[in-house]
Design an enzyme around this catalytic site. Sequence first.
Site, PDB file in Angstrom:
ATOM      1  CB  SER A 294      31.336  35.401   2.948  1.00 12.18           C
ATOM      2  OG  SER A 294      31.911  34.167   2.609  1.00 12.18           O
TER       3      SER A 294
ATOM      4  CE1 TYR B   6      26.735  33.349   5.423  1.00 12.57           C
ATOM      5  CE2 TYR B   6      28.668  32.957   4.072  1.00 12.57           C
ATOM      6  CZ  TYR B   6      28.084  33.512   5.180  1.00 12.57           C
ATOM      7  OH  TYR B   6      28.844  34.236   6.056  1.00 12.57           O
TER       8      TYR B   6
ATOM      9  CE  LYS C  62      27.118  36.960   5.045  1.00 12.60           C
ATOM     10  NZ  LYS C  62      26.999  37.870   6.218  1.00 12.60           N
TER      11      LYS C  62
END
Length: 316
Positions: A117, A141, A145
């Site tokens: 992302s 998040y 990642k």
Amino acid sequence: MHILITGAAGFIGQLLATELLNDPSHQVTLTDINEPPIPKDVKYPQNARSITSDLLKGADAVVDRSLDVVYAFHGIMSSGSEANFDLGMSVNVDATRVLLETLRKTCPGVRVIYSSSQAVYGQPLPEVVDDSIIPTPQSSYGAEKIICETLINEYTRRGFITGFTLRFPTISVRPGRPTAAASSFLSGMIREPLNGEECIIPLEDRSFKSWLCSPRTLVYNLVLMLSLPADSVPPYIRQINVPGICVTIQEMMDALAKVGGQDKLALLKEKDDASLRPILESWPTQFDNKQAISLGFKRDSSFEQAVRDYRLETTQ
């Protein structure tokens, strides 16, 4: 070609599965913690099988020596990871490591396409982000990642897998219901008004920019990964920033009015959300995608076209 999709009950998994199951040359295994449906109205549903599996408990049920390609789409979204650190680390990091270890032992060298992302980046950033910019995530998040991107690089460098990491833009317009992603409103502000429902935009700033990609363009780029040469990127830098377009909230509102009618704007409510703003403002808003374009990736022509595509697909 035998293809495994993890997180296959989710939107992107279903989108890709639909495309793959219209090609007779693909056998597709769909897996998720909840039973992933086999998409309807595909040409070759008999080429699919659905397996309910929790990767944290092992991946043996979904990994076998016949696999050619794995699309790793499982995970907890951005605001969900921020709200529950332990769950985010468990699902986003630990489950990915379990999957990679099983692939390493069972089908070494298999092609793995990992979904990352733009959230791996954090401020300060230049106006246009290129491949030289070092990611400094400002969310759990994004950090999760980056951990997994490093695993993909290392497992590829060691020859355990042939890995690629795709850093997705925000996908809009997604069908269905809102998700736990901080960026969920970037689909909701189009989708909900077109369905006659209200949507809250968590920012009172119509100049706020986002980096977006339509579902149609995303699936084209995902299928491209089936044939991309393994040496297209260095063995220790497997990340590719997927092309997007830079769109402001005002431009999104203009596209909604143009496609759906001016009256739809009354269904949008703008209200600052103090918990989401820091996450949203940490993300980059424009990329230099020369590398991806040179590899054959495509980008959308306009956000208005993405809205028209969504409306067409949901009214057929």
